[in-house]
Design a protein around this motif. Structure first.
Motif, PDB file in Angstrom:
ATOM      1  N   ARG A   1       0.834  -1.220   0.000  1.00  0.00           N
ATOM      2  CA  ARG A   1       0.000   0.000   0.000  1.00  0.00           C
ATOM      3  C   ARG A   1       0.855   1.251   0.000  1.00  0.00           C
ATOM      4  NH1 ARG A   1      -3.253  -2.809   3.838  1.00  0.00           N
ATOM      5  NH2 ARG A   1      -2.258  -1.617   5.499  1.00  0.00           N
TER       6      ARG A   1
ATOM      7  N   GLU B   1       2.326   1.612  -3.430  1.00  0.00           N
ATOM      8  CA  GLU B   1       1.321   2.120  -4.362  1.00  0.00           C
ATOM      9  C   GLU B   1       1.047   3.593  -4.122  1.00  0.00           C
ATOM     10  OE1 GLU B   1      -2.055  -0.324  -3.866  1.00  0.00           O
ATOM     11  OE2 GLU B   1      -1.267  -1.992  -5.066  1.00  0.00           O
ATOM     12  N   LYS B   2       1.001   3.978  -2.846  1.00  0.00           N
ATOM     13  CA  LYS B   2       0.751   5.391  -2.526  1.00  0.00           C
ATOM     14  C   LYS B   2       1.880   6.278  -3.039  1.00  0.00           C
ATOM     15  CE  LYS B   2      -0.227   8.459   1.387  1.00  0.00           C
ATOM     16  NZ  LYS B   2      -0.377   8.517   2.856  1.00  0.00           N
ATOM     17  N   ARG B   3       3.143   5.803  -2.818  1.00  0.00           N
ATOM     18  CA  ARG B   3       4.275   6.613  -3.291  1.00  0.00           C
ATOM     19  C   ARG B   3       4.285   6.723  -4.818  1.00  0.00           C
ATOM     20  NH1 ARG B   3       7.021   3.681   0.778  1.00  0.00           N
ATOM     21  NH2 ARG B   3       7.841   2.222  -0.790  1.00  0.00           N
ATOM     22  N   TYR B   4       4.058   5.575  -5.482  1.00  0.00           N
ATOM     23  CA  TYR B   4       4.073   5.611  -6.950  1.00  0.00           C
ATOM     24  C   TYR B   4       2.909   6.426  -7.503  1.00  0.00           C
ATOM     25  CZ  TYR B   4       7.883   2.275  -7.311  1.00  0.00           C
ATOM     26  OH  TYR B   4       9.100   1.689  -7.253  1.00  0.00           O
ATOM     27  N   ARG B   5       1.744   6.320  -6.852  1.00  0.00           N
ATOM     28  CA  ARG B   5       0.614   7.133  -7.318  1.00  0.00           C
ATOM     29  C   ARG B   5       0.906   8.618  -7.119  1.00  0.00           C
ATOM     30  NH1 ARG B   5      -4.586   6.392  -8.662  1.00  0.00           N
ATOM     31  NH2 ARG B   5      -4.376   4.158  -8.308  1.00  0.00           N
ATOM     32  N   GLN B   6       1.505   8.948  -5.960  1.00  0.00           N
ATOM     33  CA  GLN B   6       1.870  10.341  -5.722  1.00  0.00           C
ATOM     34  C   GLN B   6       2.906  10.812  -6.736  1.00  0.00           C
ATOM     35  OE1 GLN B   6       3.363  11.042  -1.796  1.00  0.00           O
ATOM     36  NE2 GLN B   6       3.277  13.248  -1.973  1.00  0.00           N
TER      37      GLN B   6
ATOM     38  N   VAL C   1       3.309   9.595  -9.784  1.00  0.00           N
ATOM     39  CA  VAL C   1       2.664   9.715 -11.093  1.00  0.00           C
ATOM     40  C   VAL C   1       1.819  10.980 -11.159  1.00  0.00           C
ATOM     41  CG1 VAL C   1       0.898   8.676 -12.553  1.00  0.00           C
ATOM     42  CG2 VAL C   1       2.732   7.259 -11.633  1.00  0.00           C
ATOM     43  N   GLU C   2       1.100  11.282 -10.044  1.00  0.00           N
ATOM     44  CA  GLU C   2       0.201  12.433 -10.060  1.00  0.00           C
ATOM     45  C   GLU C   2       0.953  13.758 -10.015  1.00  0.00           C
ATOM     46  OE1 GLU C   2      -2.959  12.709 -10.518  1.00  0.00           O
ATOM     47  OE2 GLU C   2      -3.279  10.567 -10.746  1.00  0.00           O
TER      48      GLU C   2
ATOM     49  N   TYR D   1      -6.846   5.079 -17.323  1.00  0.00           N
ATOM     50  CA  TYR D   1      -6.235   5.934 -16.303  1.00  0.00           C
ATOM     51  C   TYR D   1      -5.448   7.029 -16.996  1.00  0.00           C
ATOM     52  CZ  TYR D   1      -3.158   7.785 -12.745  1.00  0.00           C
ATOM     53  OH  TYR D   1      -2.498   8.643 -11.916  1.00  0.00           O
TER      54      TYR D   1
ATOM     55  N   ASN E   1      -3.140  10.698 -15.610  1.00  0.00           N
ATOM     56  CA  ASN E   1      -2.763  11.490 -14.443  1.00  0.00           C
ATOM     57  C   ASN E   1      -3.196  12.932 -14.622  1.00  0.00           C
ATOM     58  OD1 ASN E   1      -0.910  12.432 -16.284  1.00  0.00           O
ATOM     59  ND2 ASN E   1       0.860  12.247 -14.929  1.00  0.00           N
TER      60      ASN E   1
END
Length: 812
Positions: A468, A471-476, A478-479, A496, A498
């Motif tokens: 988790r 995923e949070k770091r990679y999503r951050q 990417v965003e 998806y 960004n």
């Protein structure tokens, strides 16, 4: 058996008479209590009406006493205020809110206490009455124009001043009005406290004989309104006003009444007469409050009777049951023996199943235990026994958690209620996380027990948490990245995008997800995007209709069988970069053309200056030399000093002529135009070696036919500048010049073994200190489409390399 039934029937008949007797006594008691209470209420009503009358008459006497004060009779204003204050302190200030004196126009002259009006309330009715001579020394009671629930009244008397010459004792001049403001509400509260502390002000209401309600807490909206002037809205609260009309015709009595918004009440009333007013004082009480204790007594008697009936019913049932039990006992004994045989058979089968279950639980890798409702452990499998040791008769909270009481987090109550619960628990004992499954199971005695499976999921939880967080770091990442990122499925639909890509296209993210990729691409770029290769200049259509250029770096997504499941791409907006590149190319072209023109103009100017130096200055020096020669020849032999000066001047002029010729050749070398680039380079190197005493090695092939005439000039100037820099700054002993060609270009290399310099140090210098030599050299080379590189290192010398494309071109 028949005799028992007759006894039961006779007792039932006797019990049926009991409720009738209880109800008869209840209703007789209610009538007796109501009769006594009505008499008590009438006494309360008479008491309150007399107390109100005594209260008003007492203050009437005080008002007459005050009106006779000399300061009031003679109008002494200075003494008037102090007399009013003194008198106000002497009387009961609890019920007299204020004393006021008004002049003959109704304007307040002086006042004490809480009186605040400048004009007398109700003065429009009182003053015409007071000005009549026959009302002198009379007192009038008026309601104050204030809050309807305040129960405040004005007690007023007219003031007359006797005329000095009048013989008529009743003659006089009307001078004003003296008033007391009475707080009837506080007076009634004090009387209630003294008479009956259980009563409150809500049980009293007062009505004028003309039908005007003066005080009524139950109906505040009716205060100061006449009951004979009713409106349609009155029907929403009252069934009828008949009870109010009835009390206006009598002096005292009792009555019952009820409204739609209040329960039934018992009321008693009495009259109060005072000069100009005639009131009816009403005292009421709730009907339920009066008869409540009788209702409670009725309920208690009925409950007691019900208990007797219930006891009789139980006794009768027991007698009948006893007879039936004898008959059924033998039948039950036979059935019980049959059931015991079946139960033994079932217990053997159950024991076999328990052994099978125990074998399964013993072989499990997870911890398992069974606990009773009393928290006594009935079974633990080897996994738990290995982890926690022998059971030794300990309860579950002692064995597993080292606690002295039941665990606060335990789910046993829900499980014993028949529910299966799956939950997680973290042990404070070892810090591990467990997945627990609690399910009810029947014990040997048939009682519900709890069966719990314990699985250690600490590693899985840590992995899940790490996943988790990842995923949070990679999503951050990417965003927040500066480039757009988009993912499409195998059907070429966005799944998806960004935030940056949404900004590029000008769409909200919700309007992009689920739409085909082709809707956002121009016709020419759809095929390029489908090829899934890295590409520059892919055009996208924005929501506002504009087009943006991007660099797309795609990557396919394959499943475990290697089948295509979509792709993702990093998309960089290069629109501004392309515009900047085009602008830079245009600017470079313009700059190159300007530089070419400047260099051409420079060469032209060099030629002009060279010709002027050679033709004009050279000829002038030649003429000067001839004249000095003429002077030298005409001097006498004994003029040795002049001869010496003439010869020295001629030598100096020869040196000047040589310098001018060299300067003229440097400005515009005629050898370059006459003999070509190769000869000019050899001549340039020869002069350099001669002037700076430096060893120069030259390796050169014939290149005149490989380059244009304009390029010859550029190369000559670059080599000239390079050799000049070496001579001035490098302190070199050896210089190597190599000129060769390859398939497309001509290469020039000029290298020395001087002191060198650091490239970073040269760049860090200010433009004034750095000079324009290298910049000019690079500008000249770029003008003919070539490339110039400089390598240098401290103590290791410097190398300048030129690469000029081979082409024959016309002058720029």
């Amino acid at each position: 058996m028949k005799r028992n039934w007759l006894r039961v029937a006779l007792a039932g008949a006797l019990l049926a008479v009991g409720p009738l007797l209880i109800l008869h006594l209840y209703y007789g008691g209610v009538q007796e209590v109501l009769s006594q209470f009505r008499d008590l209420q009438i006494s309360y009503a008479n008491h309150f009406s007399k107390q109100i009358q005594f209260f008003i008459e007492g203050h009437c006497r005080e008002l007459r006493d005050l009106s006779s004060f000399p300061s009031i009779q003679r109008g002494r204003l200075r003494q008037l205020g102090s007399d009013l204050e003194t008198y106000a302190r002497q009387i009961d200030r609890t019920y007299v809110k204020g004393i006021s004196l008004y002049d003959d126009s109704g304007k307040r002259v002086c006042a004490t206490g809480e009186t605040a009006n400048d004009s007398m309330p109700g003065g429009y009715r009182f003053f015409p009455w007071a000005k009549r001579e026959e009302n002198r020394e009379k007192i009038l009671l008026l309601p104050a124009a204030a809050d309807r629930q305040s129960l405040t009244f004005i007690l007023a008397t007219p003031l007359y001043r006797d005329l000095p010459d009048s013989k008529d004792l009743r003659g006089g001049v009307f001078t004003g009005v003296l008033t007391f403001t009475l707080d009837m509400k506080k007076f009634l509260v004090s009387q209630l406290d003294a008479s009956n502390p259980k009563m409150n002000l809500n049980q009293i209401w007062i009505m004028d004989r003309d039908g005007t309600l003066l005080f009524g807490p139950d109906h505040p909206e009716m205060v100061m309104r006449n009951i004979f002037k009713r409106e349609a809205s009155c029907q929403s609260c009252h069934f009828s006003f008949r009870y109010a009309e009835e009390i206006l015709t009598k002096r005292e009595g009792t009555f019952d009444y009820r409204t739609k918004t209040h329960p039934k009440k018992i009321a008693a009333f009495a009259s109060m007469e005072f000069e100009n007013v005639s009131w009816v004082v009403v005292v009421n009480a709730s009907y339920d409050r009066v008869t409540g204790f009788l209702g409670k007594s009725l309920r208690e008697h009925l409950i007691l009777f019900g208990i007797i009936v219930f006891a009789f019913s139980i006794g009768s049932a027991l007698v009948i049951r006893k007879e039936r039990t004898k008959v059924r006992a033998e039948e039950e004994l036979v059935r019980w023996q049959e059931k015991m045989a079946e139960r033994s058979k079932a217990e053997r089968a159950l024991e076999l199943e328990r052994n099978k279950l125990k074998g399964v639980l013993d072989s499990m890798s997870d911890g398992v235990y069974i606990v009773s409702p009393e928290y006594e452990i009935q079974y633990v499998n080897p996994v738990l026994e290995k982890a926690y040791g022998p059971l030794k008769g300990r309860r579950c909270y002692e064995y597993l958690h080292d606690l002295s009481g039941a665990c606060s987090w335990c789910k046993a109550r829900e499980v014993f209620a028949g529910n299966t619960i799956r939950w997680e628990w973290r042990s404070l004992r070892n810090g591990k996380t467990y997945d627990l499954l609690d399910t009810p199971i029947r014990g040997p005695e048939g009682a519900v027990h709890k069966l719990q499976f314990i699985r250690d999921v600490s590693d899985w939880k840590r992995a899940e948490k790490a996943l988790r967080n990842s995923e949070k770091r990679y999503r951050q990442l990417v965003e927040t990245m500066n480039e757009g990122l988009a993912v499409q499925d195998e059907h070429d639909r966005w799944i998806y995008v960004n935030h940056r890509f949404s900004e590029m296209l000008g769409y909200p993210r919700e309007e992009i997800i689920g739409r085909p990729v082709s809707e956002f691409l121009s016709e020419t770029d759809r095929a390029v995007y489908r090829e899934q290769v890295e590409a520059d200049g892919v055009s996208w259509l924005r929501k506002d209709g504009q087009t943006i250029l991007t660099r797309v770096s795609p990557k396919t997504i394959l499943d475990e069988r290697g089948q295509f499941r979509g792709s993702f791409a990093v998309i960089s907006d290069i629109t501004e970069r392309r515009r900047a590149e085009e602008a830079l190319k245009k600017s470079e072209g313009q700059l190159r053309a300007l530089s070419s023109q400047l260099l051409s103009a420079q060469e032209t100017e060099r030629k002009r200056i060279s010709r002027e130096l050679h033709d004009e200055l050279g000829q002038s020096l030649t003429v000067m030399k001839l004249r000095l020669n003429f002077i030298e020849k005409n001097l006498m032999i004994d003029q040795t000093e002049l001869l010496k000066e003439c010869r020295s001047g001629i030598q100096y002029i020869d040196q000047l002529i040589e310098n001018i010729r060299r300067l003229s050749r440097d400005l515009s070398p005629t050898i370059l135009e006459d003999f070509g680039l190769s000869a000019a380079i050899r001549w340039l190197i020869h002069n350099f070696a001669k002037n700076y005493a430096t060893k120069v090695t030259l390796s050169m092939m014939d290149i005149d036919s490989l380059l244009s005439r304009d390029t010859h000039v550029v190369i000559y100037r670059v080599i000239q500048e390079a050799l000049t820099n070496i001579g001035k700054h490098s302190q070199a002993r050896n210089v190597s010049v190599v000129i060769r060609k390859d398939s497309t270009s001509v290469l020039f290399s000029i290298q020395d073994d001087g002191i060198g310099f650091e490239n970073g140090e040269r760049v860090a210098r200010s433009p004034e200190k750095r000079g324009l030599g290298l910049a000019t050299m690079k500008g000249r080379v770029q003008m003919v489409g070539g490339d110039l590189t400089v390598w240098s290192e401290e103590t290791k010398g410097t190398r300048i390399t030129l690469r000029i494309p081979m082409e024959r071109g016309e002058s720029v």
